[in-house]
Motif scaffolding. Structure first.
Motif, PDB file in Angstrom:
ATOM      1  N   SER A   3       1.058  -1.188  -0.203  1.00 14.85           N
ATOM      2  CA  SER A   3      -0.087  -0.263  -0.352  1.00 14.85           C
ATOM      3  C   SER A   3       1.190   1.316   0.038  1.00 14.85           C
ATOM      4  N   GLY A   4       1.698   0.866   0.134  1.00 15.65           N
ATOM      5  CA  GLY A   4       3.351   1.835   0.097  1.00 15.65           C
ATOM      6  C   GLY A   4       3.041   2.958   0.840  1.00 15.65           C
ATOM      7  N   ALA A   5       2.802   2.327   2.199  1.00 14.49           N
ATOM      8  CA  ALA A   5       1.850   2.878   3.819  1.00 14.49           C
ATOM      9  C   ALA A   5       4.655   2.787   4.081  1.00 14.49           C
ATOM     10  N   ALA A   6       4.074   3.753   5.204  1.00  8.68           N
ATOM     11  CA  ALA A   6       5.301   3.388   6.764  1.00  8.68           C
ATOM     12  C   ALA A   6       4.682   1.965   7.148  1.00  8.68           C
ATOM     13  N   SER A   7       6.146   1.492   7.818  1.00  7.65           N
ATOM     14  CA  SER A   7       6.080  -0.181   8.211  1.00  7.65           C
ATOM     15  C   SER A   7       6.050  -0.129   9.355  1.00  7.65           C
ATOM     16  N   ALA A   8       5.570   0.042  11.002  1.00  9.80           N
ATOM     17  CA  ALA A   8       5.749  -0.532  12.193  1.00  9.80           C
ATOM     18  C   ALA A   8       5.648  -1.407  12.909  1.00  9.80           C
ATOM     19  N   ARG A   9       6.386  -1.863  13.551  1.00  5.78           N
ATOM     20  CA  ARG A   9       6.156  -2.854  14.854  1.00  5.78           C
ATOM     21  C   ARG A   9       5.688  -2.351  15.532  1.00  5.78           C
ATOM     22  N   LEU A  10       4.659  -3.061  16.414  1.00  7.18           N
ATOM     23  CA  LEU A  10       4.521  -3.066  17.974  1.00  7.18           C
ATOM     24  C   LEU A  10       4.287  -3.449  18.415  1.00  7.18           C
ATOM     25  N   MET A  11       4.886  -3.630  20.153  1.00  2.42           N
ATOM     26  CA  MET A  11       5.634  -5.130  20.395  1.00  2.42           C
ATOM     27  C   MET A  11       4.517  -5.098  21.490  1.00  2.42           C
ATOM     28  N   TRP A  12       4.460  -6.244  22.481  1.00  2.00           N
ATOM     29  CA  TRP A  12       4.189  -6.912  22.754  1.00  2.00           C
ATOM     30  C   TRP A  12       4.465  -7.840  24.605  1.00  2.00           C
ATOM     31  N   ASP A  30      11.261 -11.013  -0.334  1.00  2.00           N
ATOM     32  CA  ASP A  30      12.359 -11.771  -0.404  1.00  2.00           C
ATOM     33  C   ASP A  30      12.464 -11.151   1.164  1.00  2.00           C
ATOM     34  N   PHE A  31      12.779 -11.886   1.962  1.00  2.00           N
ATOM     35  CA  PHE A  31      13.419 -11.994   2.840  1.00  2.00           C
ATOM     36  C   PHE A  31      13.853 -10.997   2.961  1.00  2.00           C
ATOM     37  N   SER A  32      14.256  -9.954   3.868  1.00  2.00           N
ATOM     38  CA  SER A  32      15.320  -9.124   4.570  1.00  2.00           C
ATOM     39  C   SER A  32      15.091  -9.073   5.664  1.00  2.00           C
ATOM     40  N   GLU A  33      15.898  -8.470   6.755  1.00  2.00           N
ATOM     41  CA  GLU A  33      15.872  -7.669   8.084  1.00  2.00           C
ATOM     42  C   GLU A  33      14.233  -6.473   7.841  1.00  2.00           C
ATOM     43  N   GLU A  34      14.559  -5.715   6.382  1.00  2.00           N
ATOM     44  CA  GLU A  34      13.446  -4.318   6.793  1.00  2.00           C
ATOM     45  C   GLU A  34      11.647  -4.649   6.396  1.00  2.00           C
ATOM     46  N   MET A  35      12.070  -5.769   5.854  1.00  2.00           N
ATOM     47  CA  MET A  35      10.997  -6.988   5.971  1.00  2.00           C
ATOM     48  C   MET A  35      10.249  -7.740   7.254  1.00  2.00           C
ATOM     49  N   LEU A  36      11.724  -8.020   7.886  1.00  2.00           N
ATOM     50  CA  LEU A  36      10.923  -8.755   8.928  1.00  2.00           C
ATOM     51  C   LEU A  36      11.626  -7.653  10.419  1.00  2.00           C
ATOM     52  N   LEU A  37      11.428  -6.682  10.430  1.00  2.00           N
ATOM     53  CA  LEU A  37      11.480  -5.850  11.502  1.00  2.00           C
ATOM     54  C   LEU A  37      10.542  -4.609  10.833  1.00  2.00           C
ATOM     55  N   GLY A  38      10.543  -4.278   9.983  1.00  2.00           N
ATOM     56  CA  GLY A  38       9.910  -2.868   9.871  1.00  2.00           C
ATOM     57  C   GLY A  38      10.558  -1.754   9.212  1.00  2.00           C
ATOM     58  N   ASP A  39       9.557  -0.381   9.400  1.00  2.00           N
ATOM     59  CA  ASP A  39      11.041   0.691   9.353  1.00  2.00           C
ATOM     60  C   ASP A  39      11.928   0.976  10.735  1.00  2.00           C
ATOM     61  N   PHE A  40      10.856   0.692  11.806  1.00  2.00           N
ATOM     62  CA  PHE A  40      10.995   1.166  12.614  1.00  2.00           C
ATOM     63  C   PHE A  40       9.943   0.512  13.751  1.00  2.00           C
ATOM     64  N   THR A  41      10.038   0.175  15.321  1.00  2.00           N
ATOM     65  CA  THR A  41       9.722   0.507  16.460  1.00  2.00           C
ATOM     66  C   THR A  41       9.372   0.349  17.255  1.00  2.00           C
ATOM     67  N   VAL A  42       7.964   0.772  17.444  1.00  2.00           N
ATOM     68  CA  VAL A  42       7.505   0.929  18.252  1.00  2.00           C
ATOM     69  C   VAL A  42       6.831  -0.112  19.538  1.00  2.00           C
ATOM     70  N   GLY A  92      20.322  -2.022  16.925  1.00  2.00           N
ATOM     71  CA  GLY A  92      20.962  -1.015  15.529  1.00  2.00           C
ATOM     72  C   GLY A  92      19.488  -0.897  14.750  1.00  2.00           C
ATOM     73  N   HIS A  93      18.464  -1.408  16.083  1.00  2.00           N
ATOM     74  CA  HIS A  93      17.100  -0.829  14.743  1.00  2.00           C
ATOM     75  C   HIS A  93      16.303   0.205  15.406  1.00  2.00           C
ATOM     76  N   ARG A  94      15.793   0.706  14.714  1.00  2.00           N
ATOM     77  CA  ARG A  94      15.179   2.628  15.212  1.00  2.00           C
ATOM     78  C   ARG A  94      13.874   2.009  16.204  1.00  2.00           C
ATOM     79  N   THR A  95      13.747   2.665  17.526  1.00  2.00           N
ATOM     80  CA  THR A  95      12.712   2.294  18.009  1.00  2.00           C
ATOM     81  C   THR A  95      12.390   3.511  18.268  1.00  2.00           C
ATOM     82  N   LEU A  96      10.967   3.490  18.905  1.00  2.00           N
ATOM     83  CA  LEU A  96      10.156   4.365  19.597  1.00  2.00           C
ATOM     84  C   LEU A  96       9.903   3.472  21.042  1.00  2.00           C
ATOM     85  N   PRO A  97      10.512   4.386  21.937  1.00  2.00           N
ATOM     86  CA  PRO A  97       9.850   3.875  23.624  1.00  2.00           C
ATOM     87  C   PRO A  97       8.351   4.410  23.392  1.00  2.00           C
TER      88      PRO A  97
END
Length: 419
Positions: A143-152, A192-204, A216-221
């Motif tokens: 969808s051309g969106a930014a990609s962020a993970r949310l941890m639990w 294909d598998f890549s760290e970008e696909m695995l981890l997204g652009d950043f992580t909340v 080494g990954h961009r994280t937003l606390p």
């Protein structure tokens, strides 16, 4: 902006996303929360808009032993060590969650296909996804969106990838079973598998910084704000307890993935029967079993939100889940974890103990005498209250969900690939 939040089909994964969804919605953004059809009612009950992705597979997906063995060999932790036992458990959960998004025998996978199709049509600006729902990464790219993970919980996927990369850099191993596991999910849509696909652009990340995390990954606390559902407050709960109140909760997942009688409950009920405490137990009849005697000082509820009970409690006995532990920590409640050798508890309990916030007992061979002794300590030794206050300070050190919304707005604009 439009925000799509994708959650794996578990209540324990849904609840941590609710406060952030509220914050985004309250700031005027359009929010859609996507998961399996069974969770739609809980999503709408929280005042949010649900996207039904279809039904989950019936029962846990079959995981061939050779896949589990490949993880163990590639990670190569010391057998029997605390960290080794953690990853022996985590490998199963990583595989279990990923395989829920595999195509079935007819080549269909509604949880994956419906999410991606919805993202293509709705065109969100930001996709926030549960790391146990890696199809969220594809939905963002499609969808051309930014990609962020949310941890639990701790970033198991990121930590595994870091371990595999470290071993590969030392030429110890070039196998990457995580890439092999995700290949059917990403490859279905041409990625294909890549760290970008695995981890997204950043992580909340709402998990306190004292717990393990990859580098080494961009994280937003973000502060963990407990949400445990909603229900009318019982009349008795509005009155201060006349003696110490103890909560017993073994988590929502125990009722589904591990449904059936829980032997830990009998030991706990026997332990508290002759103690001067009041126990509130959020357990269902299947967990309790037919022949378990319930003492007079125990109230049994199939469901009662922990956020209602915790402010009145002096201690909690639980299974080692993050949602339960942090609901207690938000009210500075000392904790007893009666754990099995499962991923969450193996990572969480050393942290709680290091802060002096609780004690840990193992489910194997659990006795009423053990529970009684440790519960008495929790209720009488001031150090546990001090430790619980330390965990509360860890939990509240990060900005709250509403405070990070402006950062999400700017970051989404930075990473979005669609005009």
């Amino acid at each position: 902006m439009r925000v799509l939040i994708a959650v794996a089909p578990f209540t324990a994964h849904l609840y941590p996303s609710i406060p952030l969804a509220w914050a985004l919605q309250s700031a005027g953004h359009e929010v859609r929360l996507a998961s399996n059809t069974a969770l739609a009612e809980q999503i709408t009950a929280a005042g949010l808009t649900a996207v039904r992705l279809g039904d989950s597979p019936s029962g846990p997906p079959d995981i061939p032993q050779e896949e589990l063995d490949r993880f163990s060999e590639a990670l190569a932790f010391e057998p029997g060590s605390a960290f080794g036992r953690l990853w022996e458990s985590v490998r199963f959960y990583v595989l279990l969650n990923c395989r829920r998004y595999y195509p079935d025998a007819e080549g269909q996978q509604p949880l994956a296909d419906t999410l991606v199709e919805f993202a293509r049509d709705w065109r969100p600006d930001l996709v926030i996804w549960d790391p146990a729902s890696p199809i969220g990464s594809v939905a963002a790219r499609e969808s051309g969106a930014a990609s962020a993970r949310l941890m639990w919980g701790p970033d198991y996927f990121g930590l595994i990838q870091q371990r595999l990369a470290e071993r590969a850099s030392r030429s110890e191993s070039h196998a990457n079973p995580l890439a092999d596991t995700l290949a059917p999910i990403f490859g279905r849509f041409g990625y294909d598998f890549s760290e970008e696909m695995l981890l997204g652009d950043f992580t909340v990340d709402p998990i306190p910084s004292q717990l393990p995390r990859p580098e080494g990954h961009r994280t937003l606390p973000m502060r963990w704000v407990p949400y445990t559902g909603a229900a009318p407050v019982p009349e008795w709960l509005s009155q201060p307890p006349s003696r110490p109140r103890v909560c017993l909760s073994l988590g929502v997942t125990a009722r589904t993935v591990f449904a059936g009688q829980d032997e830990r409950i009998a030991a706990v009920l026997e332990a508290v029967a002759d103690m001067d405490v009041e126990v509130v137990a959020t357990i269902n009849p299947n967990q309790l079993g037919k022949d378990t005697r319930v003492p007079d000082n125990v109230r049994i509820f199939d469901y009662l939100p922990l956020t209602q009970v915790m402010p009145t409690c002096s201690a909690i006995i639980h299974h080692g889940g993050y949602g339960t532990a942090f609901a207690a920590a938000a009210h500075r409640v000392p904790q007893m974890t009666v754990m099995e050798d499962l991923g969450s508890a193996l990572c969480l309990t050393p942290y709680l103990e290091s802060r002096g916030a609780g004690v840990t007992l193992h489910s194997d061979g659990l006795t009423a005498e053990q529970v009684r002794k440790e519960l008495s300590r929790l209720l009488t030794e001031p150090s546990f209250r001090q430790g619980a206050a330390a965990v509360y300070a860890d939990l509240t050190a990060a900005p709250g969900p509403s405070e990070i919304v402006p950062i999400l707005e700017r970051t989404a604009a930075q990473y979005r690939t669609r005009d």
